[in-house]
Scaffold this motif. Sequence first.
Motif, PDB file in Angstrom:
ATOM      1  N   SER A   3       0.902  -1.196  -0.002  1.00 23.07           N
ATOM      2  CA  SER A   3      -0.204  -0.043   0.426  1.00 23.07           C
ATOM      3  C   SER A   3       1.096   0.770  -0.388  1.00 23.07           C
ATOM      4  O   SER A   3       1.776   1.029   0.261  1.00 23.07           O
ATOM      5  N   GLU A   4       0.159   2.767   0.062  1.00 22.66           N
ATOM      6  CA  GLU A   4       0.929   3.388  -0.109  1.00 22.66           C
ATOM      7  C   GLU A   4       1.143   4.713   1.090  1.00 22.66           C
ATOM      8  O   GLU A   4       0.918   5.700   1.338  1.00 22.66           O
ATOM      9  N   ASN A   5      -0.020   3.268   1.840  1.00 23.46           N
ATOM     10  CA  ASN A   5      -0.943   4.254   3.491  1.00 23.46           C
ATOM     11  C   ASN A   5       0.116   3.588   3.961  1.00 23.46           C
ATOM     12  O   ASN A   5       0.744   2.469   3.586  1.00 23.46           O
ATOM     13  N   GLU A   6       0.907   4.359   4.958  1.00 19.33           N
ATOM     14  CA  GLU A   6       1.843   3.877   6.474  1.00 19.33           C
ATOM     15  C   GLU A   6       0.789   2.903   6.970  1.00 19.33           C
ATOM     16  O   GLU A   6       1.208   1.968   7.386  1.00 19.33           O
ATOM     17  N   ILE A   7      -0.244   3.240   7.195  1.00 22.19           N
ATOM     18  CA  ILE A   7      -1.067   2.930   8.038  1.00 22.19           C
ATOM     19  C   ILE A   7      -1.688   1.714   7.489  1.00 22.19           C
ATOM     20  O   ILE A   7      -3.102   2.970   6.693  1.00 22.19           O
ATOM     21  N   PHE A   8      -2.459   0.519   7.520  1.00 24.10           N
ATOM     22  CA  PHE A   8      -2.798  -0.066   6.519  1.00 24.10           C
ATOM     23  C   PHE A   8      -4.128  -0.603   6.778  1.00 24.10           C
ATOM     24  O   PHE A   8      -4.228  -1.154   8.143  1.00 24.10           O
ATOM     25  N   THR A   9      -5.519  -0.057   6.799  1.00 27.14           N
ATOM     26  CA  THR A   9      -6.857  -0.820   6.561  1.00 27.14           C
ATOM     27  C   THR A   9      -8.324  -1.406   5.747  1.00 27.14           C
ATOM     28  O   THR A   9      -8.410  -1.941   6.085  1.00 27.14           O
ATOM     29  N   ASP A  10      -7.444  -0.991   4.460  1.00 22.74           N
ATOM     30  CA  ASP A  10      -8.227  -1.509   3.612  1.00 22.74           C
ATOM     31  C   ASP A  10      -7.757  -3.292   3.248  1.00 22.74           C
ATOM     32  O   ASP A  10      -7.419  -3.749   2.125  1.00 22.74           O
ATOM     33  N   PHE A  11      -8.380  -3.849   4.396  1.00 28.35           N
ATOM     34  CA  PHE A  11      -8.082  -5.240   3.464  1.00 28.35           C
ATOM     35  C   PHE A  11      -9.151  -6.192   3.183  1.00 28.35           C
ATOM     36  O   PHE A  11      -8.823  -7.231   2.796  1.00 28.35           O
ATOM     37  N   ASN A  12     -10.284  -5.523   2.677  1.00 32.96           N
ATOM     38  CA  ASN A  12     -10.478  -6.487   1.380  1.00 32.96           C
ATOM     39  C   ASN A  12     -10.632  -5.922   0.497  1.00 32.96           C
ATOM     40  O   ASN A  12     -11.401  -6.913  -0.619  1.00 32.96           O
ATOM     41  N   ASN A  13      -9.142  -4.756  -0.012  1.00 36.05           N
ATOM     42  CA  ASN A  13      -8.801  -4.400  -1.516  1.00 36.05           C
ATOM     43  C   ASN A  13      -8.203  -6.053  -1.549  1.00 36.05           C
ATOM     44  O   ASN A  13      -6.793  -6.296  -1.364  1.00 36.05           O
ATOM     45  N   THR A  14      -8.025  -6.738  -2.476  1.00 35.19           N
ATOM     46  CA  THR A  14      -7.627  -7.244  -3.131  1.00 35.19           C
ATOM     47  C   THR A  14      -6.548  -8.254  -3.334  1.00 35.19           C
ATOM     48  O   THR A  14      -5.905  -8.454  -3.922  1.00 35.19           O
ATOM     49  N   GLU A  15      -6.733  -5.930  -4.524  1.00 37.13           N
ATOM     50  CA  GLU A  15      -5.355  -6.071  -5.564  1.00 37.13           C
ATOM     51  C   GLU A  15      -4.088  -5.456  -3.927  1.00 37.13           C
ATOM     52  O   GLU A  15      -2.885  -5.767  -5.010  1.00 37.13           O
ATOM     53  N   ALA A  16      -4.587  -5.390  -3.167  1.00 33.91           N
ATOM     54  CA  ALA A  16      -3.520  -4.583  -1.922  1.00 33.91           C
ATOM     55  C   ALA A  16      -2.844  -6.054  -1.606  1.00 33.91           C
ATOM     56  O   ALA A  16      -2.100  -5.588  -1.201  1.00 33.91           O
ATOM     57  N   LEU A  17      -3.260  -6.621  -1.763  1.00 36.26           N
ATOM     58  CA  LEU A  17      -2.778  -8.338  -1.214  1.00 36.26           C
ATOM     59  C   LEU A  17      -1.692  -8.838  -1.989  1.00 36.26           C
ATOM     60  O   LEU A  17      -2.055  -9.671  -2.868  1.00 36.26           O
ATOM     61  N   PHE A  18      -0.738  -8.990  -1.509  1.00 38.59           N
ATOM     62  CA  PHE A  18       0.500  -9.545  -2.694  1.00 38.59           C
ATOM     63  C   PHE A  18       1.126 -10.944  -2.571  1.00 38.59           C
ATOM     64  O   PHE A  18       1.102 -11.424  -2.696  1.00 38.59           O
ATOM     65  N   TRP A  19       0.745 -11.274  -1.232  1.00 41.53           N
ATOM     66  CA  TRP A  19       0.959 -12.632  -1.470  1.00 41.53           C
ATOM     67  C   TRP A  19       0.469 -13.100   0.324  1.00 41.53           C
ATOM     68  O   TRP A  19       0.398 -12.783   1.078  1.00 41.53           O
ATOM     69  N   TYR A  20      -0.284 -14.632   0.163  1.00 40.01           N
ATOM     70  CA  TYR A  20      -0.612 -15.377   1.341  1.00 40.01           C
ATOM     71  C   TYR A  20      -0.330 -16.253   1.184  1.00 40.01           C
ATOM     72  O   TYR A  20      -0.306 -17.202   0.273  1.00 40.01           O
ATOM     73  N   GLN A  21       0.484 -17.127   2.413  1.00 39.70           N
ATOM     74  CA  GLN A  21       1.072 -18.049   2.163  1.00 39.70           C
ATOM     75  C   GLN A  21       0.346 -18.532   3.252  1.00 39.70           C
ATOM     76  O   GLN A  21       0.312 -18.037   4.690  1.00 39.70           O
ATOM     77  N   GLN A  22      -0.564 -20.376   3.375  1.00 40.04           N
ATOM     78  CA  GLN A  22      -1.268 -20.883   4.613  1.00 40.04           C
ATOM     79  C   GLN A  22      -0.375 -21.693   5.037  1.00 40.04           C
ATOM     80  O   GLN A  22       0.392 -21.857   4.497  1.00 40.04           O
ATOM     81  N   ASP A  23      -0.430 -21.780   6.607  1.00 35.17           N
ATOM     82  CA  ASP A  23      -0.048 -23.288   7.049  1.00 35.17           C
ATOM     83  C   ASP A  23       1.955 -24.014   7.271  1.00 35.17           C
ATOM     84  O   ASP A  23       2.090 -24.319   6.925  1.00 35.17           O
ATOM     85  N   LEU A  24       2.200 -21.951   7.414  1.00 35.40           N
ATOM     86  CA  LEU A  24       3.836 -22.275   8.258  1.00 35.40           C
ATOM     87  C   LEU A  24       3.537 -22.500   9.137  1.00 35.40           C
ATOM     88  O   LEU A  24       2.967 -22.149  10.544  1.00 35.40           O
ATOM     89  N   VAL A  25       4.444 -23.430  10.176  1.00 33.97           N
ATOM     90  CA  VAL A  25       4.899 -23.540  11.222  1.00 33.97           C
ATOM     91  C   VAL A  25       6.207 -22.877  11.674  1.00 33.97           C
ATOM     92  O   VAL A  25       7.295 -22.555  11.025  1.00 33.97           O
ATOM     93  N   TYR A  26       5.489 -22.991  12.869  1.00 31.23           N
ATOM     94  CA  TYR A  26       6.389 -21.543  13.808  1.00 31.23           C
ATOM     95  C   TYR A  26       7.697 -22.301  14.297  1.00 31.23           C
ATOM     96  O   TYR A  26       8.101 -23.282  15.103  1.00 31.23           O
TER      97      TYR A  26
END
Length: 631
Positions: A108-131
């Motif tokens: 995002s171009e904003n330092e504080i991010f709130t637009d979670f519903n914007n699919t274009e802003a989602l760059f990467w989604y990775q599931q099931d990572l083990v800490y």
Amino acid sequence: VKMPVLVRMQLNTVSFGTSNGAAASGQLAQTDATAQDPQQQQQQQQQPNAWQVIKGVLFRIFIIWAISSWFRSGPSTPDPSTPAGAPRLPSRNLFPKDTLMDLYVYISENEIFTDFNNTEALFWYQQDLVYGDWTKGESGDGCYEHYQELDLSESVKQNGSIYIHIYFTKSGFHPDPKRKGQYRRLSTVHATRMLNKYKRRKFLKTKNLLTGETEADPEMIKRAESHGPVEIISHWHPNLTINIVDDHTAWVKGSVPPPLDQHVKFDAVSGDYYPIVYFNDYWNLQKDYHPINETLQNLPLRLSYCPLSLWRWQLYAAQSARSPWNFLGEDTYEQSDEDQDSVKVALLETNPYLLGLTIVVSIVHSIFEFLAFKNDIQFWNSRQSLEGLSVRSIIFGVFQSLVVLLYILDNETNFVVQVSVFIGLLIDFWKITKVMDVRLDRENRIAGIFPRLIFKDKSTYVDSSTKIYDDMAFKYLSWLLYPLFGCYAVYSLLYVEHKGWYSWVLSMLYGFLLTFGFITMTPQLFINYKMKSVAHLPWRMLTYKALNTFIDDLFAFVIKMPMMYRIGCLRDDVVFFIYLYQRWIYRVDPNRVNEFGTSGVEQSKDSPAQAVAADTTAAITDKSEGEKKND
């Protein structure tokens, strides 16, 4: 860091140092090259100086040792807000070992991010990572990678900022606080960082002083007229690594040592801490950043996720820590980044065995530097007689130090370098008080206000034949130096661009001293030849300096360095070997006074045993003139 490059350039008759000025000169001139052609500046790699690299590594080793000492410290600091000053309780990691996590990356171009519903802003989604898992991933090392090109908006092209927002959530949760039932504060880790980096580009208006013409790009001249001499430009690097530290240390709030305390975040309610998310760009070299402008349509971005051990994180945190000299400004920080690049390049390109040997030898080199400095001060502080020493060379050394200081001030060099050179100039001024009688004439004041400084040669220098030989040596030397100086001045005026006449004078003097400054070491050789003695020289200091020069020679030809640096090392060795040859042919004379004002004959008067030994050994002064010539 750059201090040895300039300080050792100041050659004098009784101190040996590597002529590193060529490397410093090229580095100082890099600003002009940047203004003339910014694209070439991005492609060029700054030549790393060996001792800058090693001293930087040693400093960071000290930082790591200090951090480890803090880890081994005693009990936690008492909390004054608790009753009876009870100690704070250790905290725990909110994400236990082997926690199942999801990774959300938003751009995002904003330092504080709130637009979670914007699919274009989602760059990467990775599931099931083990800490804390080190075995899964594309390469079986626990790492994952994602590549995508970002579309550029007009605001980013016009020096706007672009941010990356990282969210680690426990499996089944979402980072959006508005989603009730899917969001939990203690199950979400958030980190934000600016992806682009702002750099200063300076434009120095240089021209040929005779013709008024310049070889600078006309477009750069127009930008300098419109944006000023300093332009701030946004830069981009295509690689970034996201590390989550595999750490379950029982940290105590308020007792985490710096610089680690900047990354450990505690929850205000529970008192426990969140997993440490670290944006790792340590291996992103400054030369690999490219400017963002109107010609670009998209930006490539390769993100990597990897677990990171606590020990390696300490290394990165210590290396990336900013200097505590915050008052020096952003220019110092940018130069610090360039200095760190030299360390990184050395670690990447140097053989590990050679690098280990370099670290060991550099420690010895630093010890020799300290011993040489200490013995040099002791020599001049306890010197009683100036017989056999070139006073003119000491005065010329002050002139060299002054030229170097004025030159680096004119070229806006690092503040630390300016301080170090200024201290060296003060030491040279102190030496003047040891070789000459200095007093204030309060009767004949300058403009009737300021007392006049009176310099007078010491009697031990005037009464001996040293002054005659010293004047004779500089007379012969002037026959060589003046023509060379004139030719170099004409060349600099005809073919080199300068900011003005003052800059031309300083640049011409500085370049001449770098190229021919070692010649000023020869008057002492001439005095030694005339006196047929080297007993008056500070040999202990010279020995340490010579050993340092030999070490410089070794690494000047092993590690990639400018050719002028290597030539400087070699020519200093030649002069020192001449000193050694003179020490070999001019044998010890017990009748001659040494640097402490005593002779072997005086000492033998106090010791009968030494007197007998002195009688059995013939002095060189008893030899005939023919034997002396043969010697």
